[in-house]
Design an enzyme around this catalytic site. Structure first.
Site, PDB file in Angstrom:
ATOM      1  N   GLU A   1     -12.618  -7.832  -3.692  1.00  0.00           N
ATOM      2  CA  GLU A   1     -12.179  -6.765  -2.795  1.00  0.00           C
ATOM      3  C   GLU A   1     -13.012  -5.517  -3.025  1.00  0.00           C
ATOM      4  O   GLU A   1     -13.767  -5.428  -4.001  1.00  0.00           O
ATOM      5  CB  GLU A   1     -10.690  -6.453  -3.028  1.00  0.00           C
TER       6      GLU A   1
ATOM      7  N   HIS B   1      -5.057   2.807   4.245  1.00  0.00           N
ATOM      8  CA  HIS B   1      -5.802   1.553   4.259  1.00  0.00           C
ATOM      9  C   HIS B   1      -6.726   1.572   5.459  1.00  0.00           C
ATOM     10  O   HIS B   1      -6.305   1.871   6.567  1.00  0.00           O
ATOM     11  CB  HIS B   1      -4.850   0.350   4.343  1.00  0.00           C
TER      12      HIS B   1
ATOM     13  N   ARG C   1     -11.841   2.174  -0.769  1.00  0.00           N
ATOM     14  CA  ARG C   1     -11.054   2.392   0.449  1.00  0.00           C
ATOM     15  C   ARG C   1     -11.191   3.780   1.055  1.00  0.00           C
ATOM     16  O   ARG C   1     -11.239   3.919   2.267  1.00  0.00           O
ATOM     17  CB  ARG C   1      -9.577   2.203   0.130  1.00  0.00           C
TER      18      ARG C   1
ATOM     19  N   HIS D   1      -0.872   3.861   3.341  1.00  0.00           N
ATOM     20  CA  HIS D   1      -0.718   2.571   2.678  1.00  0.00           C
ATOM     21  C   HIS D   1      -0.138   2.644   1.275  1.00  0.00           C
ATOM     22  O   HIS D   1       0.785   1.923   0.937  1.00  0.00           O
ATOM     23  CB  HIS D   1      -2.097   1.913   2.639  1.00  0.00           C
TER      24      HIS D   1
ATOM     25  N   ARG E   1      -6.736   4.598  -5.750  1.00  0.00           N
ATOM     26  CA  ARG E   1      -6.410   3.304  -6.369  1.00  0.00           C
ATOM     27  C   ARG E   1      -7.459   2.256  -6.028  1.00  0.00           C
ATOM     28  O   ARG E   1      -7.862   2.104  -4.878  1.00  0.00           O
ATOM     29  CB  ARG E   1      -5.059   2.820  -5.858  1.00  0.00           C
TER      30      ARG E   1
HETATM   31  C1  FAD Z   1       0.900  -4.490   3.598  1.00  0.00           C
HETATM   32  C2  FAD Z   1       0.682  -4.249   2.128  1.00  0.00           C
HETATM   33  C3  FAD Z   1      -0.239  -5.009   1.430  1.00  0.00           C
HETATM   34  C4  FAD Z   1      -0.447  -4.778   0.067  1.00  0.00           C
HETATM   35  N1  FAD Z   1      -1.327  -5.581  -0.624  1.00  0.00           N
HETATM   36  C5  FAD Z   1      -1.449  -5.411  -1.964  1.00  0.00           C
HETATM   37  C6  FAD Z   1      -2.252  -6.306  -2.734  1.00  0.00           C
HETATM   38  O1  FAD Z   1      -2.814  -7.261  -2.218  1.00  0.00           O
HETATM   39  N2  FAD Z   1      -2.350  -6.078  -4.064  1.00  0.00           N
HETATM   40  C7  FAD Z   1      -1.726  -5.034  -4.688  1.00  0.00           C
HETATM   41  O2  FAD Z   1      -1.863  -4.883  -5.906  1.00  0.00           O
HETATM   42  N3  FAD Z   1      -0.939  -4.202  -3.975  1.00  0.00           N
HETATM   43  C8  FAD Z   1      -0.788  -4.370  -2.653  1.00  0.00           C
HETATM   44  N4  FAD Z   1       0.029  -3.521  -1.944  1.00  0.00           N
HETATM   45  C9  FAD Z   1       0.784  -2.504  -2.676  1.00  0.00           C
HETATM   46  C10 FAD Z   1       1.904  -3.195  -3.431  1.00  0.00           C
HETATM   47  O3  FAD Z   1       2.479  -4.181  -2.609  1.00  0.00           O
HETATM   48  C11 FAD Z   1       2.989  -2.206  -3.837  1.00  0.00           C
HETATM   49  O4  FAD Z   1       2.419  -1.096  -4.447  1.00  0.00           O
HETATM   50  C12 FAD Z   1       3.936  -2.862  -4.840  1.00  0.00           C
HETATM   51  O5  FAD Z   1       4.439  -4.041  -4.284  1.00  0.00           O
HETATM   52  C13 FAD Z   1       5.055  -1.915  -5.181  1.00  0.00           C
HETATM   53  O6  FAD Z   1       6.009  -2.616  -5.920  1.00  0.00           O
HETATM   54  P1  FAD Z   1       7.321  -1.866  -6.376  1.00  0.00           P
HETATM   55  O7  FAD Z   1       8.127  -2.862  -7.122  1.00  0.00           O
HETATM   56  O8  FAD Z   1       6.962  -0.601  -7.010  1.00  0.00           O
HETATM   57  O9  FAD Z   1       8.031  -1.449  -4.999  1.00  0.00           O
HETATM   58  P2  FAD Z   1       8.477  -2.321  -3.752  1.00  0.00           P
HETATM   59  O10 FAD Z   1       7.951  -3.697  -3.817  1.00  0.00           O
HETATM   60  O11 FAD Z   1       8.181  -1.540  -2.539  1.00  0.00           O
HETATM   61  O12 FAD Z   1      10.040  -2.381  -3.945  1.00  0.00           O
HETATM   62  C14 FAD Z   1      10.800  -1.209  -3.815  1.00  0.00           C
HETATM   63  C15 FAD Z   1      12.259  -1.614  -3.828  1.00  0.00           C
HETATM   64  O13 FAD Z   1      13.082  -0.461  -3.948  1.00  0.00           O
HETATM   65  C16 FAD Z   1      14.126  -0.520  -2.988  1.00  0.00           C
HETATM   66  N5  FAD Z   1      14.546   0.858  -2.722  1.00  0.00           N
HETATM   67  C17 FAD Z   1      13.833   1.908  -2.262  1.00  0.00           C
HETATM   68  N6  FAD Z   1      14.600   3.011  -2.213  1.00  0.00           N
HETATM   69  C18 FAD Z   1      15.831   2.659  -2.663  1.00  0.00           C
HETATM   70  C19 FAD Z   1      17.049   3.343  -2.844  1.00  0.00           C
HETATM   71  N7  FAD Z   1      17.190   4.646  -2.544  1.00  0.00           N
HETATM   72  N8  FAD Z   1      18.117   2.651  -3.317  1.00  0.00           N
HETATM   73  C20 FAD Z   1      18.032   1.333  -3.601  1.00  0.00           C
HETATM   74  N9  FAD Z   1      16.895   0.621  -3.439  1.00  0.00           N
HETATM   75  C21 FAD Z   1      15.805   1.284  -2.994  1.00  0.00           C
HETATM   76  C22 FAD Z   1      13.489  -1.225  -1.819  1.00  0.00           C
HETATM   77  O14 FAD Z   1      14.463  -1.709  -0.941  1.00  0.00           O
HETATM   78  C23 FAD Z   1      12.705  -2.304  -2.562  1.00  0.00           C
HETATM   79  O15 FAD Z   1      13.555  -3.359  -2.940  1.00  0.00           O
HETATM   80  C24 FAD Z   1       0.262  -3.748  -0.588  1.00  0.00           C
HETATM   81  C25 FAD Z   1       1.192  -2.992   0.122  1.00  0.00           C
HETATM   82  C26 FAD Z   1       1.413  -3.238   1.463  1.00  0.00           C
HETATM   83  C27 FAD Z   1       2.426  -2.425   2.197  1.00  0.00           C
END
Ligand code: FAD
Length: 535
Positions: free
Chosen positions: A115, A241, A289, A351, A386
């Protein structure tokens, strides 16, 4: 009012950070996971490209370190980058132990994708829907664990800290004791008490009009931490993105065309069929990016177009279909675009949030017993930008570090009692008929963030955003005081508050660096600018 529930540990969010943290602690402690929508509604489920880890034969910890710091434009914390690069390979093993599948090559070895910004192939993936596979595996494991209570549709409104306690129970240092959580059945705010809390609530892409993020990404974690008095940093570094599928009309969530597509050999050109990345950066389409997003934005402004083209038609069709089955079928079925024959219209969209709640090497925030991991946290890994696919890795590395720290603290404080905590103050009585105002305010915030706090900024634009947000936040706060709590209002209030914080950080940075570019200070200033923007 329901009887307060008490757990050893409360996790807010069910993405990769929250679930992996819960799994690490559940053999020793009772764990509650609250998530505001369905279990799998997370950015994690959307991740396509994969997870960066230095495991390939031509790779090394040093190379991963260098690529990360080079993208981070002078603001990465070297110690954190080293930790993440070093601990990454073991975390991939752990994800596999928990049941995650990754795509393998002919000899059974993990297949590594490439990437933007990575000098070698380094991305462990599961075809082009890595996140969905990780989320599936973790959720399956969590559901099987008797010590984890996973609660859907439970929105955390605020974390409980000393300011909620009576004067006699308050500690001089700030400490966290659980969270107030909206219960959709009773439409009341319940209290969940715990000895430690992990904020794993993801990012804030939905604060901008066009985003690749799912609807959960409303910046709740940053707003909650800020209200609790935690330190926040670097919110000006929002990653756009470069290649989200352009869709004319009013659709806000743009389908992402993974960076891995460019890594696979896709080219970018404008409506004059010019490969504009040539001459912009030595890595051309594989530049970091921010460089690609700015170059695309420049083309859009220069020619007054809505999108540029991303083209894989020069690559073998069967290989494209094999490597990107989800992107191929989604575009064909939902948008009538056959990517093996047609170029893809793309434009940048909000993003990834590089800044967030400041944490130390154990994911501890500046509030005792409040930890943060994943996109909500500012660990120091990403600096001003990032590197692609470092976020899932960061989330799993720091969730694990948080788990170790929590385990140690709870064992050292066995038998401790939680103080009496008052119930949520439910004094708001007004049940508005004009719900439409909430939706208008939400649209207004998203539009103004797109117009004034996008890829290209200036003092004038930021000032405009600040003035409008000031008015909006005042109105929303007044509404909040008078109105019964609802998830829509909680999210709106959070979005307004974090939008203000983003503008505040952006105004504090009087230079251009990484993801923050302002026409008033177009150059990088290594004397005054080489530091985090801390609120
Ligand atoms: C389309 C897309 C593609 C991506 N591709 C990549 C990739 O290939 N590689 C990579 O490293 N990263 C990628 N990313 C970034 C990566 O997916 C995220 O940074 C990562 O998944 C974040 O994980 P997390 O556990 O911090 O949060 P999330 O996976 O977003 O989970 C957050 C959780 O918190 C919950 N939540 C939020 N607010 C509250 C609240 N007030 N009360 C209760 N629950 C709440 C949500 O419902 C969810 O369950 C991508 C992101 C997107 C959008």
């Amino acid at each position: 009012m329901d009887k307060p529930q008490t757990y050893d540990v409360l996790v807010i969010g069910s993405g990769i950070a929250g679930l992996s943290f819960a799994l690490e602690l559940a053999d020793s402690f009772s764990v509650a996971v609250v998530t505001k929508k369905g279990q799998a509604d997370s950015a994690t489920s959307y991740a396509q490209g994969g997870i960066a880890a230095a495991i390939g034969p031509e790779d090394s910890i040093e190379l991963h370190y260098e690529d990360t710091t080079s993208a981070g434009a002078g603001l990465c914390n070297p110690e954190v980058v080293k930790i993440v690069a070093e601990e990454g390979p073991a975390k991939i093993e752990q994800l596999m132990d928990w049941g995650t599948s990754f795509t393998r090559g002919d000899k059974g070895e993990l297949e590594l994708g490439r990437e933007g910004g990575h000098r070698v192939s380094r991305i462990v993936h599961y075809a082009d829907f890595t996140g969905r596979e990780v989320e599936r595996a973790l959720l399956e494991r969590v559901r099987q664990h008797k010590n984890i209570n996973l609660m859907e549709n439970k929105l955390a409104v605020d974390v409980i800290t000393d300011r909620h306690l009576s004067a006699s129970s308050r500690k001089p240092s700030k400490r966290c004791y659980g969270a107030y959580v909206f219960n959709p059945e009773t439409k009341k705010v319940d209290m969940i008490r715990s000895r430690a809390v992990l904020l794993a609530s993801g990012g804030m892409g939905c604060v901008w009009k066009y985003t690749t993020n799912p609807s959960i990404a409303t910046g709740d974690g940053v707003a909650i931490s800020w209200r609790a008095g935690a330190r926040i940093a670097n919110l000006e570094f929002m990653q756009f993105h470069p290649t989200a599928l352009y869709k004319a009309g009013n659709k806000s969530q743009f389908f992402l065309i993974s960076e891995a597509v460019r890594g696979f050999g896709a080219i970018l050109y404008n409506h004059r069929e010019e490969r504009f990345m040539k001459g912009v950066h030595e890595l051309e389409e594989l530049a970091p990016r921010d460089v690609v997003a700015r170059a695309i934005d420049n083309e859009l402004v220069k020619w007054g177009m809505g999108h540029v083209w991303l083209d894989v038609t020069n690559l073998p069709a069967d290989k494209v279909r094999d490597r990107f089955p989800m992107i191929y079928s989604t575009l064909l079925e939902q948008y009538n675009i056959d990517i093996t024959k047609d170029p893809i219209p793309v434009s940048p969209a909000a993003h990834y949030q590089c800044g967030g709640v400041i944490t130390d090497l154990n994911a501890q925030t500046t509030i005792e017993r409040l930890y943060a991991a994943g996109e909500v946290a500012q660990t120091g890994l990403h600096g001003a930008n990032r590197l692609a696919s470092n976020s899932l890795l960061e989330a799993v590395v720091f969730a694990s570090r948080a788990a170790s720290a929590v385990k140690k603290t709870l064992l050292e404080n066995k038998g401790e009692c939680l103080p009496d905590i008052p119930h949520w103050d439910d004094s708001g009585t007004y049940d508005p008929e004009e719900w439409i105002l909430i939706s208008y305010d939400r649209q207004e915030i998203r539009q103004l963030m797109r117009s004034y706090v996008g890829i290209l900024r200036s003092d004038h634009r930021l000032k405009r955003a600040e003035l409008r947000l000031e008015l909006l936040t005042r109105e929303i706060e007044d509404y909040w005081q008078r109105t019964v709590v609802s998830p829509e209002l909680v999210e709106l209030r959070n979005m307004a508050q974090v939008a203000k914080l983003v503008v505040h950080c952006a105004m504090m940075r009087k230079e251009s660096r990484g993801l923050h570019y302002t026409t008033d200070y177009p150059d990088r200033d290594d004397i005054f600018g080489a530091r985090d923007t801390i609120i």
